[in-house]
Design a protein around this motif. Structure first.
Motif, PDB file in Angstrom:
ATOM      1  N   ALA A  80    -105.167 -90.705 -75.273  1.00  0.00           N
ATOM      2  CA  ALA A  80    -104.495 -89.401 -75.257  1.00  0.00           C
ATOM      3  C   ALA A  80    -105.521 -88.274 -75.301  1.00  0.00           C
ATOM      4  O   ALA A  80    -105.392 -87.261 -74.597  1.00  0.00           O
ATOM      5  N   TYR A  81    -106.572 -88.460 -76.110  1.00  0.00           N
ATOM      6  CA  TYR A  81    -107.647 -87.470 -76.181  1.00  0.00           C
ATOM      7  C   TYR A  81    -108.424 -87.414 -74.868  1.00  0.00           C
ATOM      8  O   TYR A  81    -108.717 -86.339 -74.337  1.00  0.00           O
ATOM      9  N   ALA A  82    -108.759 -88.593 -74.312  1.00  0.00           N
ATOM     10  CA  ALA A  82    -109.582 -88.657 -73.104  1.00  0.00           C
ATOM     11  C   ALA A  82    -108.891 -88.052 -71.887  1.00  0.00           C
ATOM     12  O   ALA A  82    -109.555 -87.538 -70.978  1.00  0.00           O
ATOM     13  N   LYS A  83    -107.580 -88.089 -71.869  1.00  0.00           N
ATOM     14  CA  LYS A  83    -106.837 -87.632 -70.689  1.00  0.00           C
ATOM     15  C   LYS A  83    -107.062 -86.150 -70.357  1.00  0.00           C
ATOM     16  O   LYS A  83    -106.836 -85.727 -69.234  1.00  0.00           O
ATOM     17  N   GLN A  84    -107.529 -85.377 -71.340  1.00  0.00           N
ATOM     18  CA  GLN A  84    -107.813 -83.963 -71.062  1.00  0.00           C
ATOM     19  C   GLN A  84    -108.945 -83.800 -70.043  1.00  0.00           C
ATOM     20  O   GLN A  84    -109.068 -82.752 -69.408  1.00  0.00           O
ATOM     21  N   PHE A  85    -109.754 -84.840 -69.874  1.00  0.00           N
ATOM     22  CA  PHE A  85    -110.896 -84.772 -68.959  1.00  0.00           C
ATOM     23  C   PHE A  85    -110.578 -85.305 -67.562  1.00  0.00           C
ATOM     24  O   PHE A  85    -111.436 -85.287 -66.680  1.00  0.00           O
ATOM     25  N   GLU A  86    -109.362 -85.782 -67.357  1.00  0.00           N
ATOM     26  CA  GLU A  86    -109.023 -86.412 -66.084  1.00  0.00           C
ATOM     27  C   GLU A  86    -109.154 -85.440 -64.911  1.00  0.00           C
ATOM     28  O   GLU A  86    -108.925 -84.242 -65.037  1.00  0.00           O
ATOM     29  N   ASN A  87    -109.513 -86.013 -63.771  1.00  0.00           N
ATOM     30  CA  ASN A  87    -109.526 -85.273 -62.509  1.00  0.00           C
ATOM     31  C   ASN A  87    -109.257 -86.270 -61.381  1.00  0.00           C
ATOM     32  O   ASN A  87    -108.879 -87.416 -61.641  1.00  0.00           O
ATOM     33  N   GLU A  88    -109.462 -85.862 -60.171  1.00  0.00           N
ATOM     34  CA  GLU A  88    -109.139 -86.717 -59.021  1.00  0.00           C
ATOM     35  C   GLU A  88    -109.900 -88.045 -59.053  1.00  0.00           C
ATOM     36  O   GLU A  88    -109.415 -89.068 -58.571  1.00  0.00           O
ATOM     37  N   HIS A  89    -111.090 -88.034 -59.642  1.00  0.00           N
ATOM     38  CA  HIS A  89    -111.930 -89.234 -59.664  1.00  0.00           C
ATOM     39  C   HIS A  89    -112.232 -89.728 -61.080  1.00  0.00           C
ATOM     40  O   HIS A  89    -113.214 -90.441 -61.301  1.00  0.00           O
ATOM     41  N   LEU A  90    -111.393 -89.346 -62.036  1.00  0.00           N
ATOM     42  CA  LEU A  90    -111.549 -89.806 -63.411  1.00  0.00           C
ATOM     43  C   LEU A  90    -110.165 -90.008 -64.019  1.00  0.00           C
ATOM     44  O   LEU A  90    -109.367 -89.070 -64.108  1.00  0.00           O
ATOM     45  N   HIS A  91    -109.888 -91.245 -64.425  1.00  0.00           N
ATOM     46  CA  HIS A  91    -108.569 -91.588 -64.945  1.00  0.00           C
ATOM     47  C   HIS A  91    -108.703 -92.433 -66.207  1.00  0.00           C
ATOM     48  O   HIS A  91    -109.666 -93.197 -66.354  1.00  0.00           O
ATOM     49  N   PHE A  92    -107.721 -92.299 -67.091  1.00  0.00           N
ATOM     50  CA  PHE A  92    -107.711 -93.069 -68.323  1.00  0.00           C
ATOM     51  C   PHE A  92    -106.346 -93.717 -68.510  1.00  0.00           C
ATOM     52  O   PHE A  92    -105.317 -93.139 -68.153  1.00  0.00           O
ATOM     53  N   GLU A  93    -106.368 -94.929 -69.098  1.00  0.00           N
ATOM     54  CA  GLU A  93    -105.117 -95.653 -69.287  1.00  0.00           C
ATOM     55  C   GLU A  93    -105.216 -96.569 -70.505  1.00  0.00           C
ATOM     56  O   GLU A  93    -106.273 -97.168 -70.756  1.00  0.00           O
ATOM     57  N   VAL A  94    -104.125 -96.676 -71.261  1.00  0.00           N
ATOM     58  CA  VAL A  94    -104.060 -97.629 -72.368  1.00  0.00           C
ATOM     59  C   VAL A  94    -103.917 -99.033 -71.779  1.00  0.00           C
ATOM     60  O   VAL A  94    -103.017 -99.280 -70.962  1.00  0.00           O
ATOM     61  N   HIS A  95    -104.809 -99.931 -72.181  1.00  0.00           N
ATOM     62  CA  HIS A  95    -104.750-101.288 -71.639  1.00  0.00           C
ATOM     63  C   HIS A  95    -105.480-102.248 -72.575  1.00  0.00           C
ATOM     64  O   HIS A  95    -106.501-101.907 -73.175  1.00  0.00           O
ATOM     65  N   ASP A  96    -104.956-103.465 -72.679  1.00  0.00           N
ATOM     66  CA  ASP A  96    -105.543-104.546 -73.467  1.00  0.00           C
ATOM     67  C   ASP A  96    -106.449-105.363 -72.551  1.00  0.00           C
ATOM     68  O   ASP A  96    -105.999-105.888 -71.525  1.00  0.00           O
ATOM     69  N   MET A  97    -107.727-105.478 -72.907  1.00  0.00           N
ATOM     70  CA  MET A  97    -108.689-106.162 -72.038  1.00  0.00           C
ATOM     71  C   MET A  97    -108.377-107.647 -71.836  1.00  0.00           C
ATOM     72  O   MET A  97    -108.941-108.289 -70.948  1.00  0.00           O
ATOM     73  N   ARG A  98    -107.475-108.197 -72.620  1.00  0.00           N
ATOM     74  CA  ARG A  98    -107.102-109.599 -72.436  1.00  0.00           C
ATOM     75  C   ARG A  98    -106.160-109.797 -71.252  1.00  0.00           C
ATOM     76  O   ARG A  98    -105.879-110.927 -70.866  1.00  0.00           O
ATOM     77  N   GLN A  99    -105.696-108.705 -70.676  1.00  0.00           N
ATOM     78  CA  GLN A  99    -104.814-108.766 -69.510  1.00  0.00           C
ATOM     79  C   GLN A  99    -105.528-108.172 -68.302  1.00  0.00           C
ATOM     80  O   GLN A  99    -106.254-107.182 -68.422  1.00  0.00           O
ATOM     81  N   VAL A 100    -105.304-108.786 -67.138  1.00  0.00           N
ATOM     82  CA  VAL A 100    -105.950-108.298 -65.913  1.00  0.00           C
ATOM     83  C   VAL A 100    -105.450-106.881 -65.627  1.00  0.00           C
ATOM     84  O   VAL A 100    -104.245-106.612 -65.646  1.00  0.00           O
ATOM     85  N   TYR A 101    -106.372-105.982 -65.363  1.00  0.00           N
ATOM     86  CA  TYR A 101    -106.001-104.586 -65.133  1.00  0.00           C
ATOM     87  C   TYR A 101    -105.618-104.358 -63.668  1.00  0.00           C
ATOM     88  O   TYR A 101    -104.450-104.220 -63.339  1.00  0.00           O
ATOM     89  N   LYS A 102    -106.590-104.348 -62.762  1.00  0.00           N
ATOM     90  CA  LYS A 102    -106.311-104.211 -61.326  1.00  0.00           C
ATOM     91  C   LYS A 102    -107.206-105.209 -60.595  1.00  0.00           C
ATOM     92  O   LYS A 102    -108.426-105.044 -60.566  1.00  0.00           O
ATOM     93  N   PRO A 103    -106.621-106.255 -60.023  1.00  0.00           N
ATOM     94  CA  PRO A 103    -107.421-107.327 -59.418  1.00  0.00           C
ATOM     95  C   PRO A 103    -108.332-106.821 -58.298  1.00  0.00           C
ATOM     96  O   PRO A 103    -107.903-106.051 -57.430  1.00  0.00           O
TER      97      PRO A 103
END
Length: 244
Positions: A80-103
């Motif tokens: 939630a804090y990191a999302k303030q920095f998002e732009n067209e080429h920077l994205h943040f998402e909540v995700h558990d590393m034990r699950q495949v994110y984007k193959p």
């Protein structure tokens, strides 16, 4: 047991975690990022995944250098804090590393500053590594930056008191059942708090076994943020560079 398994989700989402660690060395982090980029030579069109990105400081640095970066982390508050920095080429998402994110989405995956080995069940470390490998394109590279466990244990400070923002943190460290454990106790506004950090005491041979299971090939091991060669007896870090 449940509390023990979930320590990272409760502690990393606590505002006190960010208070205690508000003095992280930014110059050291930037030096490491610069050295990594000089070594890896990513192209402008390459996509980078910052795995366990926290509040996104390294993702932001990478993006400022012109790269397309995605930061993922289990902590909802950090994202939630990191999302303030998002732009067209920077994205943040909540995700558990034990699950495949984007193959097969990323050219590089970076897992920096000992952000691995948190899980109570060792099998989950392998599950996480296999999931991460699946996010890499064929020929892509993964960097895992972990403490040199033997040196860390040898230099553990058993007890320490730190005052930050008017809060006195009582910190004790030790090794319990194959984990390096940091216990953090403090009182704020009349309420007592107790948290733990637990990181599995992984050594080079443990990682090599994991890498084999995840079908990742070791390219190089560095021993510090200047990317000096790794020496088990004296290096501060184990920085693994792996190729899919």
């Amino acid at each position: 047991m449940a509390q023990q398994e979930d320590w990272f989700s409760t502690w990393f989402d606590s505002p006190y975690y960010h208070i205690l660690y508000n003095n992280r060395n930014e110059d050291e982090a930037q030096l490491f990022i610069d050295n990594l980029l000089a070594y890896l030579h990513p192209k402008p069109e390459h996509k980078i995944l910052d795995l366990a990105c926290g509040k996104g400081r390294h993702s932001v640095q990478l993006n400022q250098r012109g790269f397309d970066v995605t930061g993922i982390d289990l902590s909802e508050q950090s994202i939630a804090y990191a999302k303030q920095f998002e732009n067209e080429h920077l994205h943040f998402e909540v995700h558990d590393m034990r699950q495949v994110y984007k193959p097969e989405e990323f050219d590089f995956v970076l897992n920096l500053f000992t952000s691995f080995g948190y899980f109570e069940n060792e099998t989950e470390n392998v599950v996480a590594l296999c999931a991460v490998a699946k996010t890499l394109k064929h020929g892509g590279k993964l960097v895992i930056d972990f403490m040199n466990t033997d040196l860390t244990i040898a230099n553990l400070v058993a007890h320490e008191e730190k005052e930050v923002c008017g809060i006195k943190f009582n910190i004790s460290r030790g090794v319990e059942n194959g984990f390096i454990v940091k216990k953090i106790c403090f009182t704020d506004k009349g309420q007592d708090y107790a948290f733990e950090e637990r990181v599995r005491a992984l050594r080079e041979e443990d990682f090599m076994e994991y890498f084999g299971m995840a079908q990742l090939r070791l390219v190089e091991i560095f021993g510090d943020y200047n990317l000096a060669p790794y020496n088990r007896e004296s290096s501060e870090r184990m920085i693994f560079v792996l190729k899919k």
